[in-house]
Design a protein around this motif. Structure first.
Motif, short mmCIF file in Angstrom:
data_model
loop_
_atom_site.label_atom_id
_atom_site.label_comp_id
_atom_site.label_asym_id
_atom_site.label_seq_id
_atom_site.Cartn_x
_atom_site.Cartn_y
_atom_site.Cartn_z
N ASP A 146 -28.43 117.44 155.35
CA ASP A 146 -27.68 117.26 156.60
C ASP A 146 -28.05 115.95 157.30
O ASP A 146 -28.19 115.89 158.52
N GLY A 147 -28.24 114.91 156.51
CA GLY A 147 -28.56 113.61 157.09
C GLY A 147 -30.02 113.39 157.39
O GLY A 147 -30.42 112.27 157.75
N GLY A 148 -30.85 114.39 157.24
CA GLY A 148 -32.28 114.27 157.53
C GLY A 148 -33.05 113.79 156.31
O GLY A 148 -32.46 113.49 155.27
N PRO A 149 -34.37 113.73 156.42
CA PRO A 149 -35.17 113.96 157.63
C PRO A 149 -35.12 112.77 158.59
O PRO A 149 -35.23 111.63 158.17
N ASN A 150 -34.92 113.08 159.87
CA ASN A 150 -34.87 112.06 160.92
C ASN A 150 -33.85 110.97 160.60
O ASN A 150 -34.12 109.77 160.70
N ASN A 151 -32.65 111.43 160.19
CA ASN A 151 -31.51 110.54 159.89
C ASN A 151 -31.78 109.59 158.72
O ASN A 151 -31.12 108.56 158.59
N ALA A 152 -32.71 109.92 157.84
CA ALA A 152 -33.01 109.05 156.70
C ALA A 152 -31.90 109.05 155.67
O ALA A 152 -31.77 108.10 154.89
N THR A 153 -31.09 110.10 155.62
CA THR A 153 -29.97 110.17 154.67
C THR A 153 -28.62 110.24 155.39
O THR A 153 -27.64 110.72 154.82
N LEU A 154 -28.59 109.76 156.62
CA LEU A 154 -27.33 109.71 157.37
C LEU A 154 -26.51 108.53 156.88
O LEU A 154 -26.83 107.37 157.16
N ARG A 211 -26.18 103.47 168.41
CA ARG A 211 -27.28 103.02 167.58
C ARG A 211 -27.29 103.70 166.21
O ARG A 211 -27.86 103.19 165.25
N TYR A 212 -26.66 104.87 166.10
CA TYR A 212 -26.63 105.57 164.82
C TYR A 212 -25.69 104.91 163.82
O TYR A 212 -25.80 105.16 162.62
N VAL A 213 -24.76 104.08 164.31
CA VAL A 213 -23.83 103.42 163.40
C VAL A 213 -24.58 102.44 162.50
O VAL A 213 -24.40 102.44 161.27
N VAL A 227 -25.05 102.53 158.48
CA VAL A 227 -24.69 101.39 157.62
C VAL A 227 -25.88 101.00 156.74
O VAL A 227 -25.73 100.78 155.53
N ARG A 228 -27.06 100.92 157.33
CA ARG A 228 -28.25 100.57 156.54
C ARG A 228 -28.53 101.63 155.47
O ARG A 228 -28.84 101.29 154.32
N LYS A 269 -15.42 99.99 170.89
CA LYS A 269 -16.58 99.65 171.72
C LYS A 269 -17.65 100.74 171.62
O LYS A 269 -18.85 100.44 171.61
N THR A 270 -17.21 101.99 171.55
CA THR A 270 -18.16 103.09 171.39
C THR A 270 -18.92 102.98 170.07
O THR A 270 -20.13 103.23 170.00
N ILE A 271 -18.22 102.56 169.02
CA ILE A 271 -18.86 102.42 167.71
C ILE A 271 -19.96 101.36 167.77
O ILE A 271 -21.10 101.59 167.33
#
Length: 307
Positions: free
Chosen positions: A251-259, A79-81, A85-86, A73-75
């Motif tokens: 590290d997943g940035g910039p602004n989570n673009a590579t998360l 919103r970052y999940v 995925v995208r 349920k947490t997953i």
């Protein structure tokens, strides 16, 4: 009256008992035992433990607490999940568009070379042996606003591109770097498949007046279609687990673009120290990769898609 003599019936000889199947293959099982133990300890037990942890609130101090499907349920409430995925699907798509065809093109070009073919093979494979620490340092310098790539772009009038800062370029920059680093290994596989094609086919095509493009289209590509399909599945599996470059470079940035999805698992496990949610994310990823692995196995077992 004619007297008949009884012919003695010979008793069938007792058949010697064949050795049992397990006895015959005993030494085979003995040699397999170390591998089975290693796989069990370091592969299957962690998988089982991960599935189990996905239903628990993992606490190494107070002990684990069973919480059912709360981790899942947490997953679905994070919103970052969906962002991860995208980004992962975008990363997989970019790797196909930018990088998948590069080793095929190089293998075709090298196979047509009449001289310096050995040197070309070594030169194409050399980036694959570059250590990752050196690789990341070199490409950070290349992508720098005052680095060589931007200097060339400014010289030809295109202007500066912020590869590491611009969201539109960050993931593509990673794919370009990884393509340069890893295309050599796939190129050797394609090249081996091309060189295995009977030369009589090419000679017959040349006699019939076929040019280089006709030979590639009607002989080479159909001959290596099994390898193309197999390496396609392997690349999809590999890129779906990508996180090392995204973590080391941005590290997943910039602004989570590579998360990516795998990087999100690492964050949950080692940054937030929420091993239950990280395990649940891993279980979902495990089932997704299992589907791709089954498809790959069927393709490999059947020798590719039959025409």
């Amino acid at each position: 009256m004619e007297q008949t003599t009884a012919v003695p019936i010979s008793k069938p000889k007792p058949q010697t008992q064949r050795p049992g199947k397990y006895k015959r293959y005993m030494w085979g099982f003995i040699f397999l035992l170390p591998a089975i133990v290693i796989f069990t300890l370091f592969l299957w037990l962690p998988i089982f433990k991960g599935v189990l942890n996905s239903f628990y609130n993992v606490d190494f101090v107070k002990g684990d607490t069973f919480i059912g499907f709360d981790n899942y349920k947490t997953i679905f409430g994070d919103r970052y999940v969906m962002t991860a995925v995208r980004n992962t699907l975008y990363y997989m798509g970019l790797a196909l568009v930018i990088g998948f065809w590069v080793p095929i093109v190089f293998a075709l070009a090298i196979s047509e070379m009449r001289r310096f073919q050995g040197f070309a093979r070594v030169a194409a494979y050399l980036p694959y042996v570059v250590p990752f620490v050196v690789l990341y340092g070199v490409w950070r310098w290349l992508y720098d606003p005052v680095g060589p790539i931007n200097s060339v772009l400014k010289a030809i009038g295109i202007g500066q591109i912020n590869f590491m800062v611009d969201r539109a370029w960050s993931m593509a920059s990673i794919v370009i770097m990884e393509t340069w680093q890893s295309f050599g290994s796939a190129m050797l596989i394609y090249l081996a498949a091309i060189l295995a094609v009977p030369r009589d086919w090419y000679e017959a095509a040349e006699i019939d007046g076929a040019g280089i493009w006709q030979r590639i289209r009607y002989i080479t590509l159909p001959a290596i279609r099994n390898q193309i399909l197999l390496l396609l599945m392997l690349q999809l599996i590999a890129t779906s687990q990508g996180f090392q470059t995204q973590y080391a470079m941005l590290d997943g940035g910039p602004n989570n673009a590579t998360l990516t999805y795998a990087l999100l698992i690492v964050r949950y496990a080692f940054v937030r120290q929420d091993y239950g949610v990280a395990s649940a994310l891993g279980v979902l990823m495990f089932f997704g990769l299992s589907i791709l692995a089954i498809i790959q196995y069927r393709i490999n077992n059947r020798g590719g898609v039959q025409s």
